[in-house]
Structures are given as structure tokens and as C-alpha cells.
Design an enzyme around this catalytic site. Structure first.
Site, PDB file in Angstrom:
ATOM      1  N   TRP A 193       0.870  -1.255   0.120  1.00 38.59           N
ATOM      2  CA  TRP A 193      -0.173   0.131   0.078  1.00 38.59           C
ATOM      3  C   TRP A 193       0.864   1.458   0.184  1.00 38.59           C
ATOM      4  O   TRP A 193       0.632   2.018  -0.505  1.00 38.59           O
ATOM      5  CB  TRP A 193      -0.913   0.006   1.224  1.00 38.59           C
ATOM      6  CG  TRP A 193      -1.595   1.348   1.372  1.00 38.59           C
ATOM      7  CD1 TRP A 193      -2.886   1.438   0.560  1.00 38.59           C
ATOM      8  CD2 TRP A 193      -1.352   2.376   2.080  1.00 38.59           C
ATOM      9  NE1 TRP A 193      -3.565   2.851   1.219  1.00 38.59           N
ATOM     10  CE2 TRP A 193      -2.495   3.491   1.858  1.00 38.59           C
ATOM     11  CE3 TRP A 193      -0.554   2.687   2.973  1.00 38.59           C
ATOM     12  CZ2 TRP A 193      -2.625   4.511   2.815  1.00 38.59           C
ATOM     13  CZ3 TRP A 193      -0.702   3.934   3.726  1.00 38.59           C
ATOM     14  CH2 TRP A 193      -1.691   4.776   3.382  1.00 38.59           C
ATOM     15  N   HIS A 194       1.984   1.152   0.699  1.00 38.45           N
ATOM     16  CA  HIS A 194       2.955   2.171   0.818  1.00 38.45           C
ATOM     17  C   HIS A 194       3.453   2.531  -0.644  1.00 38.45           C
ATOM     18  O   HIS A 194       3.307   3.828  -1.184  1.00 38.45           O
ATOM     19  CB  HIS A 194       3.969   2.252   1.779  1.00 38.45           C
ATOM     20  CG  HIS A 194       3.887   2.657   3.349  1.00 38.45           C
ATOM     21  ND1 HIS A 194       3.227   1.975   4.315  1.00 38.45           N
ATOM     22  CD2 HIS A 194       3.730   3.796   3.656  1.00 38.45           C
ATOM     23  CE1 HIS A 194       2.756   2.360   5.225  1.00 38.45           C
ATOM     24  NE2 HIS A 194       3.105   3.715   4.944  1.00 38.45           N
ATOM     25  N   ASP A 195       4.036   1.467  -1.306  1.00 44.09           N
ATOM     26  CA  ASP A 195       4.662   1.621  -2.519  1.00 44.09           C
ATOM     27  C   ASP A 195       4.978   0.462  -3.177  1.00 44.09           C
ATOM     28  O   ASP A 195       5.282  -0.445  -2.226  1.00 44.09           O
ATOM     29  CB  ASP A 195       5.740   2.726  -2.610  1.00 44.09           C
ATOM     30  CG  ASP A 195       5.988   3.258  -3.731  1.00 44.09           C
ATOM     31  OD1 ASP A 195       5.584   2.819  -4.754  1.00 44.09           O
ATOM     32  OD2 ASP A 195       7.148   3.943  -3.741  1.00 44.09           O
TER      33      ASP A 195
END
Length: 584
Positions: free
Chosen positions: A470-472
Site C-alpha cells: 500500500w505504501h509503494d
């Protein structure tokens, strides 16, 4: 003394969020107080020594970070080009972090938008609000959020609104029209995660939108990189679907009766307890009527302007309840909101001071640490983590302040300073708290919760894998997520083995040793993921364990971390004596 008490109140947990207030339940209150040592240790010789060490060591840490990143360092020419002209004492400012630079450069624009939005809301509320804090049935708050949100989205993302709308449309169809409970859940999650990869691969594609191009090209809005903020949009999309699917399953065919209850509740006649005076936990599963899960509320929730860019995250149920049923008392306490604003301003000024006097972000970007001592490299990493904490905290607090002024009370995201953590488990409860609550509600509990043994580890692995993706979509962040889970295993094991000895005098010191190990492991995981990368981390570890100076620093710093852990323990004991137990 009165000034000191006011200062203490300003920096207390209670000022941040009423969710952190002491419990009013007398039975729970006594059970929390009983957990604490009844006698404060602050006046003992042991803690006077600890505080003396703290007063000496902290300035040395600041000095080391400044020496390793300022113009006096031989590596300065390597990162000088990343610095900009500042406004404090003629110094340069390290504005090289892309995320915070976007926020910092657009801060005046954001303040203007906040003023316009809040002013319009107050004017409209003059005509629709009812004195008891509930809302007129003819014009709900969500109508304003819908209209303002759509205008904001067009201004922010321009033609890319069509790309966001595509994901919103598919997600809405999945949630509303797949009637099999398990299939709807699976499809919601599969499409949600797939959309992250889809944006990564095709986010810059035009998809035939060239028909809307005029002579000057696309209008891509103030924020052309719409995909950067899509991650938060995804959380809201998932929240809507999962709340609706859960509610539909519970209601069955009784939605007609609940619609009647809804009408009675709004009109104030025979108010049913189902939709009145719900606390923050009850609002997560508020018994809303099925017709509240409509496309209008869906878009209003997704595009709610104060929280759209970066949160804090509020669930769909909570948002609709606060918007259309009952306003949180926190949003009506203007003295509390004012103190929250003062605290936000303090954090903003601390950030400006650090950016003007420590250029640690620029150093980490250019890997300009040749010749630095292990102490200096570790302080580069540590203050880098502090700046990451601040660059997240400041926007989150501004957006939450905006929401509070607007009448919505989302959870506070950061309730502990980054340096005030000794437990990996507690760290994640305090860091991005609203996201943590979202993950617990929609992933951790449905997967079986804490459980025991291997299932707890498996659940944690799934959670942190999602958090990393989700962050990257980047391998080093996935490695970071798995490292965090690996580092959780010793803490979970030690807690299970030694918690039965918590009444022994030596237990606190044993926990202090465990805390030192935890802090080192958390620093390593986060330095790899967010600051130094693998190159910088390997250099630090090499210097720590293969040089005399590094070994000496490791021993001294571990002693200092032990001192810090004991102070953190007593801070939490002080909170328990006031019946505050935030479990982090």
C-alpha cells in the site's frame, strides 16, 4: 507553577484526542490504575541519574547530527545543490524531500482553501443545523461534501478525475451488486490490490482521454500525480464496500424497519438507542440503514476534502454517522480545538528549525557520509526518522484540525513522539494510528486477530505485506514489512514467557534490556526502508561491529537506550495512575 501545568496540559495525550481521555467507567478506571506502581519514581535517586544522563546526551545527539550535515562537514559540496534559500538567520533550508516539499510549498494555498471551506460550511450550517447537534433531514451535510468534493477533485486532478472515477465505479459495482458475502469480500480485496498495480503500470496512460484535450494540452489540475493520493482513496473505497457488505449481511430483510427508526431518530421522536450517543468504537459499526450506503454518500465520503489528500482515515460508517446523525462533542469544544492548533503550530516550527539546521535528508539522498563516525551516521539516520515522523505528523494534524473545524472528528494519527517508543507492537499502534485502526478492523480481526502462536505471526505477515504494498510497490518496502514481522517474533515470545514475573523487582530492568534490543531492531528496519537504504545500513553495521570506535559507541548508546526505556516506562506508569491506558 500554573504556567508549567498549562504547558503540561498542552503536550498531554488528552489534548490530542478525546479518545485518549481517562475512562469514565469506574470499574475499568480502577483496573487500569491497579496496573500502575502507586508510587512515582521521578523523585528517586535512580531517576534523577537517568534525567541527568538525558540532559547531557540529547544535546550531544543534536550536535552530532548538525556536524555530519552542515557546511562544516567535508561532504557538504556533495549535497549543497539540494539546499534552498531559507528564512531563519540567513541559513539554507533542506527542502529536498519531495513529499514534504509539496506540502510546504503549497501551505499558503492550503490555508486559503481551509478558510474558504470552513467559512462556506459555517454559512450553510446557519440554515440547516438543529440546536441539539443533529441535522435537518432536508439538507444533509453530505450534500455539501459531495458538491465541494467534486469541485475540489476537478481542481486538484483535472482530467485525471476520470481515472479515479473508473476505480470508484468498479468498486461500487462490486460492493453493491455481488450478493454472495464471501465472493463480494474477495472481489473487493482483489480489485483493490490490483488497482494499485494497475496504477503503477498504466497510471500515466491517456486511455483515450485525448478527446478532451484543447490546444494547450491536458488540464491535469494542481496535483497531476493523482496516483500518489489514490492509496488513501483506496482505503475509503474498501471501507465503503466492507461496511456495506457487513451491514447488509446483518440486516437481512429488516431494512424497512430500520428506515423507520432512521426517520424517527432525525425528527427527534421516540429516539431509538441504535443511532444516538454512539462512542468512537460504536460508530465503526453504527447500525445505519441500507439506504445510507448510496452513491451520493459514497462520493461525498471518498471526496471529503479535509481528509482526501492524506487522511487521517475515518471509516464510512463513522463519517456518515457524524455527518447525518450526531456531531461529535469534540468539534463543539473550541478551546480544545484552539489548543490543538497551538500544538500543530509548535510542531511546524520545530520542523522548520530542523530543516534549517540539519540537512540530513540531503545527506541521505546523496549518501554523503564518507568519513563520518558511527555516532554521526546513526544520528543522520535517527534524525532522518524524526523528520519522516514530522513530515507525516504535520500534514495529518493540519488536515485533522481542518476536519475538526468542519465538524468531523477523525482519529489522531500520531499520539507518541517517534523517540518515545520501545515496543514494535506499541510503535505501530501509535504511528499512523487511524491506519492501524483501519487495518485491525478490516484485515487483522477478520483474519483471526492476535490468536496464538504461528497464526499471530501469519496474520502479522499478511498485514505488513499489505502495508508495504500500500505504501509503494517497491521491493525494499516489502523487505521492510517482512523485517518488521521477523522483529516482532522475539517481543511476542518474550512477552509470553516473562509476563508472569511482572511483580518481581528485576522485571522492569529485564524489560529495559528487551526494549534496547527492540529499539535497535526497529531502527534497522526503518533505516533500511525509509532513510539510509541497504548501502547506508551495511556501512553503519560494519562500523558498529568491526571498528573499535563503533563497538564503543554501540555499548554507550545501548546504555543510553536503556536509560531512555526506563524513562518511557515511568511516563506510561504516570498515565496509568491517571487511568489512561493507550497500550503504546
Amino acid at each position: 507553577m500554573n504556567y508549567l501545568s498549562q504547558l503540561g496540559k498542552l503536550f498531554s495525550l488528552e489534548t490530542l484526542d478525546t479518545r485518549l481521555n481517562p475512562t469514565t467507567n469506574p470499574i475499568k478506571r480502577q483496573s487500569i490504575i491497579k496496573k500502575a506502581n502507586p508510587t512515582s519514581r521521578w523523585s528517586t535517586l535512580e531517576f534523577k541519574i537517568y534525567l541527568t544522563i538525558l540532559i547531557i546526551v540529547v544535546p550531544l545527539m543534536i550536535k552530532a547530527a548538525m556536524e555530519s550535515s552542515n557546511e562544516t562537514n567535508p561532504n557538504y559540496p556533495r549535497f549543497q545543490h539540494l539546499l534552498s534559500d531559507g528564512w531563519i538567520l540567513g541559513r539554507k533550508v533542506d527542502n529536498s524531500d519531495q513529499q514534504y516539499r509539496f506540502f510546504r510549498n503549497n501551505f499558503p494555498l492550503l490555508c486559503g482553501l481551509i478558510f474558504i471551506h470552513v467559512t462556506l460550511r459555517k454559512l450553510i450550517n446557519t440554515f440547516i443545523i438543529i440546536p441539539n447537534g443533529r441535522y435537518n433531514n432536508n439538507f444533509k451535510r453530505t450534500y455539501f461534501d459531495l458538491i465541494f468534493g467534486i469541485i475540489f477533485l476537478i481542481g486538484a486532478h483535472g482530467i485525471n478525475v476520470f481515472k479515479i472515477s473508473f476505480h470508484l465505479f468498479i468498486n461500487y459495482l462490486i460492493g453493491k451488486y455481488i450478493k454472495n458475502y464471501k465472493l463480494a469480500i474477495w472481489c473487493t480485496w482483489i480489485y483493490g490490490i490490483f488497482s494499485l498495480f494497475f496504477n503503477e503500470w498504466f497510471g500515466d496512460s491517456s486511455f483515450g482521454l485525448s478527446i478532451f484535450v484543447n490546444g494547450s494540452g491536458y488540464y491535469t489540475g494542481i496535483i497531476p500525480r493523482w496516483d500518489v493520493f489514490y492509496n488513501f482513496t483506496l482505503l475509503r473505497m474498501l471501507s465503503f464496500n466492507l461496511d456495506y457488505i457487513e451491514r447488509e449481511r446483518k440486516l437481512g430483510n429488516n431494512d424497512g424497519q430500520l428506515n423507520l427508526n432512521k426517520q424517527e431518530n432525525i425528527n427527534g421522536a421516540d429516539n431509538p438507542p441504535t443511532l444516538l450517543n454512539l462512542d468512537d468504537r460504536q460508530r465503526l459499526s453504527a447500525p445505519l440503514p441500507l439506504d445510507d450506503y448510496n452513491v451520493s454518500n459514497y462520493i461525498a465520503y471518498i471526496s471529503y476534502t479535509p481528509l482526501f489528500i492524506a487522511g487521517p482515515i475515518i471509516t464510512f460508517n463513522d463519517y456518515v454517522y457524524q455527518s447525518n446523525y450526531q456531531q461529535s462533542s469534540t468539534t463543539q469544544n473550541y478551546q480544545r480545538i484552539f489548543m490543538y492548533a497551538i500544538r500543530f503550530l509548535f510542531c511546524l516550527l520545530v520542523m522548520e528549525f530542523l530543516l534549517h539546521f540539519m540537512y540530513v535528508v540531503a545527506v541521505s539522498k546523496t549518501k554523503a557520509w564518507d568519513g563520518d563516525t558511527p555516532f554521526q551516521i546513526s544520528m543522520l539516520g535517527m534524525f532522518n526518522l524524526n523528520l519522516i515522523w514530522l513530515k507525516l505528523l504535520i500534514p495529518w494534524r493540519l488536515f485533522r484540525l481542518w476536519a475538526l473545524l468542519d465538524g468531523i472528528d477523525p482519529p489522531e494519527n500520531m499520539i507518541r513522539c517517534m523517540d518515545n517508543n520501545f515496543s514494535a507492537l506499541a510503535f505501530w499502534r501509535a504511528w499512523h494510528r487511524s491506519y492501524n485502526r483501519w487495518v485491525i478492523r478490516y484485515i487483522y480481526i477478520p483474519m483471526g486477530g492476535s490468536g496464538t502462536g504461528k497464526y499471530r505471526i501469519i496474520n502479522s505477515l499478511l498485514v505488513f505485506s499489505f502495508v508495504a504494498i500500500w505504501h509503494d510497490i517497491e521491493l525494499k518496502l516489502l523487505m521492510w514489512g517482512w523485517l518488521v514481522v521477523i522483529f516482532l517474533i522475539p517481543e511476542i515470545s518474550a512477552t509470553l514467557i516473562f509476563s508472569k514475573y511482572n511483580k518481581n523487582w528485576w522485571y522492569r530492568y529485564l524489560c529495559g534490556i528487551g526494549a534496547v534490543i527492540n529499539i535497535w531492531m526497529m531502527m534497522i528496519a526503518n533505516l533500511v526502508g525509509f532513510c539510509l537504504g541497504t548501502d547506508g545500513m551495511w556501512k553503519l553495521l560494519h562500523d558498529l561491529f568491526q571498528t573499535f570506535e563503533g563497538g564503543r559507541f554501540f555499548i554507550i548508546s545501548s546504555i543510553c537506550l536503556f536509560v531512555g526505556a526506563q524513562i518511557m516506562f515511568e511516563l506510561r506508569e504516570s498515565e496509568l495512575r491517571r487511568a489512561i491506558d493507550v497500550r503504546c
